[in-house]
Design a protein around this motif. Sequence first.
Motif, PDB file in Angstrom:
ATOM      1  N   UNK A  87     -47.113 -13.446  38.512  1.00  0.00           N
ATOM      2  CA  UNK A  87     -47.059 -13.125  36.938  1.00  0.00           C
ATOM      3  C   UNK A  87     -47.065 -14.132  36.706  1.00  0.00           C
ATOM      4  N   UNK A  88     -47.497 -15.011  37.075  1.00  0.00           N
ATOM      5  CA  UNK A  88     -47.710 -16.241  36.213  1.00  0.00           C
ATOM      6  C   UNK A  88     -49.176 -16.549  36.031  1.00  0.00           C
TER       7      UNK A  88
ATOM      8  N   UNK B 159     -37.805 -24.211  27.824  1.00  0.00           N
ATOM      9  CA  UNK B 159     -37.723 -23.210  26.890  1.00  0.00           C
ATOM     10  C   UNK B 159     -39.590 -22.513  27.099  1.00  0.00           C
ATOM     11  N   UNK B 160     -40.488 -22.666  28.153  1.00  0.00           N
ATOM     12  CA  UNK B 160     -41.807 -22.102  28.666  1.00  0.00           C
ATOM     13  C   UNK B 160     -41.099 -21.364  28.856  1.00  0.00           C
ATOM     14  N   UNK B 161     -42.216 -19.913  28.388  1.00  0.00           N
ATOM     15  CA  UNK B 161     -42.663 -18.598  28.996  1.00  0.00           C
ATOM     16  C   UNK B 161     -43.398 -18.046  29.212  1.00  0.00           C
ATOM     17  N   UNK B 162     -43.394 -19.732  30.807  1.00  0.00           N
ATOM     18  CA  UNK B 162     -43.445 -19.210  32.171  1.00  0.00           C
ATOM     19  C   UNK B 162     -42.345 -19.460  33.297  1.00  0.00           C
ATOM     20  N   UNK B 163     -41.408 -19.617  33.096  1.00  0.00           N
ATOM     21  CA  UNK B 163     -39.697 -19.555  33.439  1.00  0.00           C
ATOM     22  C   UNK B 163     -39.529 -18.192  34.567  1.00  0.00           C
ATOM     23  N   UNK B 164     -39.363 -18.228  35.595  1.00  0.00           N
ATOM     24  CA  UNK B 164     -38.433 -18.044  36.096  1.00  0.00           C
ATOM     25  C   UNK B 164     -38.026 -16.539  35.974  1.00  0.00           C
ATOM     26  N   UNK B 165     -37.099 -16.931  34.602  1.00  0.00           N
ATOM     27  CA  UNK B 165     -36.148 -16.200  33.384  1.00  0.00           C
ATOM     28  C   UNK B 165     -36.883 -15.647  32.926  1.00  0.00           C
ATOM     29  N   UNK B 166     -37.985 -16.340  32.247  1.00  0.00           N
ATOM     30  CA  UNK B 166     -38.669 -15.215  31.476  1.00  0.00           C
ATOM     31  C   UNK B 166     -39.531 -14.478  32.316  1.00  0.00           C
ATOM     32  N   UNK B 167     -40.062 -14.315  33.326  1.00  0.00           N
ATOM     33  CA  UNK B 167     -40.491 -13.619  34.416  1.00  0.00           C
ATOM     34  C   UNK B 167     -39.209 -12.184  34.262  1.00  0.00           C
ATOM     35  N   UNK B 168     -37.681 -12.709  34.544  1.00  0.00           N
ATOM     36  CA  UNK B 168     -36.836 -11.036  34.868  1.00  0.00           C
ATOM     37  C   UNK B 168     -37.094 -10.455  33.529  1.00  0.00           C
TER      38      UNK B 168
ATOM     39  N   UNK C 221     -33.044 -20.818  40.995  1.00  0.00           N
ATOM     40  CA  UNK C 221     -34.111 -20.150  41.085  1.00  0.00           C
ATOM     41  C   UNK C 221     -34.543 -21.403  39.789  1.00  0.00           C
ATOM     42  N   UNK C 222     -33.833 -22.359  39.079  1.00  0.00           N
ATOM     43  CA  UNK C 222     -33.997 -23.481  37.860  1.00  0.00           C
ATOM     44  C   UNK C 222     -35.464 -24.166  38.435  1.00  0.00           C
ATOM     45  N   UNK C 223     -35.457 -24.204  40.428  1.00  0.00           N
ATOM     46  CA  UNK C 223     -36.625 -24.815  41.128  1.00  0.00           C
ATOM     47  C   UNK C 223     -37.331 -24.214  40.323  1.00  0.00           C
ATOM     48  N   UNK C 224     -38.133 -23.200  39.298  1.00  0.00           N
ATOM     49  CA  UNK C 224     -39.497 -22.681  39.371  1.00  0.00           C
ATOM     50  C   UNK C 224     -40.294 -22.901  38.669  1.00  0.00           C
TER      51      UNK C 224
END
Length: 466
Positions: free
Chosen positions: A109-110, A72-81, A61-64
């Motif tokens: 979503x992004x 720290x981006x608000x567009x990360x996979x973890x932010x979506x989760x 998932x780090x390969x988002x």
Amino acid sequence: MTAAPPPVHDLLGIGIGPFDLGLAALAEPLDDVTAVFLDQREGFSWHAGMLIEGTTLQVPFLADLVTMADPTSRYSFLAWLKATGRLYQFYIRESFYPLRAEYDQYCRWVADQLPTLRWGRRVTSVVRVADPTADGAPGDYVFEVTAETAHGVEKYCAKHLVLGTGTQPRLPAQLQGLEGAGPVVHTSDYLPRRAALVASGSVTVVGSGQSAAEVYRDLLDGCGTAPGEHRLDWVTRSPRFFPMEYTKLTLEMTSPEYTDHYVSLPAELRDVLGREQRNLYKGISGDLVDDIYDTLYRKSALGAEVPTTLLSDTEVTAARFDADGADGAGEYVLTLRHAQLGTTAEHRTRALVAATGYAATVPGFLAPGLVNLDHRGRYAVTRDYTVDDDRRIHVVGGEEHTHGVTAPDLGFGAWRNSVILADVTGREPYPTERRIAFQQFGLPASRVEPVETTDSQPDDEMEAAR
């Protein structure tokens, strides 16, 4: 009254796949970058024909879209989760590998949050014109991009271009132009055609890699002799059903250092290596290989022979449609050749799935001479992903022949986008790592000795490299 010229953007991207979408997400918070991205589709879609239930990415998932450049981006996979209330469920699941459908939802979503994306724009031309904001000095030019929309024609201007038009489904010559009663389906269109494939009663998958394996496994559940079930076969040129090589030292090949090494090689040698290294990123996940075997074992344990055949090291050399096939329904007749034995045989099937991959092309909307091409008509891509003399046109995802395994790798996309944004801004908004590998991909410079050549020694760079 003369219409005002369009505003000049710092950056314009053509095509919005994961790579350009990630670039848009990384560019959005930068105050010194004005950007716009165009795509002819009406919204984001990522391999919609292959979003088979339960299939996963082959990268963590780090390969988002952004994390490897900006954790720290608000567009990360973890932010979506977190935004969708699924973070704890993903945590409890204890798997690094997101579902393919999840990744598509995350990208959508992004895309929904980025105001720089323009959908429904089919680019028809890209030319260089004088920069309307400059003083007219020689060399002051911008790229003028013309796009057709449902409401007319639009023009955009930008100082830098990013070509992210992606790849197109590739169908080998043997399978082109087949006319018959049953479907011939490329994997890119698999899910919409799945019902028709199953209804045919006999399906053959041609090709190798993860897509072929996913389709075979999906159809395998319905493979049997009971009414309404179907026969299933798999034909691949690969000598065996290769698992993707996923050891840690091999993964270091998706690194800046290996990319430096690969770019420095002669083009002929890169082409050879590109063919040899396909199993590094086009192989099948080991878990899926095991799951296919376990499914076959489970079915065979019921006592009846499973109506399926797996043929490796076998190439389709010709194909035709026989309208007078079994039961009058018509069949495709494939001529198969076994590489090791040199023997041929005919194989009959009512439907075909072509897991034959994708090919990169240079889009026809580019003005002649705008980009540099190699002797085979492909992009001549420099180390920093540019294809023009002024280093203002970048390519994302179309440089596999020059940059190797990092080109299609989702995890390396953020690194490449960081390089592009550094070129656009003249600074490094997202610092890039230059050394990440423990190994070296060439001899240390201090240990390299010059090679003396004589008339009897090959002076061709390719032969020397071999």
